[in-house]
Design a protein around this motif. Structure first.
Motif, PDB file in Angstrom:
ATOM      1  N   GLY A   1      -0.148   4.235   1.888  1.00 25.63           N
ATOM      2  CA  GLY A   1      -0.845   5.122   2.810  1.00 25.63           C
ATOM      3  C   GLY A   1       0.075   5.973   3.667  1.00 25.63           C
ATOM      4  N   THR A   2       1.297   5.529   3.861  1.00 23.92           N
ATOM      5  CA  THR A   2       2.268   6.311   4.635  1.00 23.92           C
ATOM      6  C   THR A   2       3.492   6.555   3.751  1.00 23.92           C
TER       7      THR A   2
ATOM      8  N   ASP B   1       0.853  -1.184   0.000  1.00 22.28           N
ATOM      9  CA  ASP B   1       0.000   0.000   0.000  1.00 22.28           C
ATOM     10  C   ASP B   1       0.886   1.230   0.000  1.00 22.28           C
TER      11      ASP B   1
ATOM     12  N   GLU C   1       4.737   4.077   0.826  1.00 20.34           N
ATOM     13  CA  GLU C   1       4.802   4.606  -0.537  1.00 20.34           C
ATOM     14  C   GLU C   1       6.190   4.400  -1.139  1.00 20.34           C
TER      15      GLU C   1
END
Length: 151
Positions: free
Chosen positions: A127-128, A125, A132
């Motif tokens: 999201g942070t 993912d 990333e």
């Protein structure tokens, strides 16, 4: 490996190349060769409907991923088990705009988007900032390695 590709977008997407891409990414991530994956190409209206339904966000998007068995990457010494990886839905019309803006081909943009979708299916993912950096670094490496191999 079983990859079902369904193109309802009306745009030629190079299905043979994408089949090779999926195989390459699964092999690179040490995922069992009997893993199943669905890849669907749809128009802007269809992806917008899915975007609203599943992400509660308006407008069309480029790619959506729907994981199934929550498979994770394996390791060189321990391949991930076989299973149903999930579904990736891509909108070539959105990808065309992005490709033009980035100054590369639709083929290259689809390579990036399918790889991105597969990484989401494998649990990555963005999201942070740390997530990333990891996901986009891996995505870049996979796309570059595949593109080099395809030449």
């Amino acid at each position: 490996m079983s990859v079902e590709i369904n193109n309802e977008s009306g745009v030629a997407v190079g299905e043979d190349r994408l089949q090779r891409l999926v195989s390459f990414v699964l092999e690179s991530m040490y995922v069992h060769p009997d893993t199943e994956l669905s890849l669907m190409f749809v128009d802007e209206a269809a992806i917008e409907q899915l975007h609203v339904q599943w992400m509660d966000e308006p407008g069309p998007t480029d790619v959506l991923s729907f994981p199934m068995d929550e498979l994770r990457p394996g390791r060189p010494d321990a391949q991930a088990p076989a299973g149903l990886l999930g579904d990736i839905v891509v909108c070539p019309q959105v990808a065309m705009v992005q490709a033009d803006n980035a100054g590369h081909s639709l083929e290259q943009e689809l390579t990036v988007l399918v790889t991105h979708g597969m990484l989401h299916l494998l649990g990555f993912d963005h999201g942070t900032p740390d997530e990333e950096a990891e996901m986009f670094g891996l995505q870049r490496d996979l796309v570059l390695a595949f593109s080099t191999r395809e030449r």
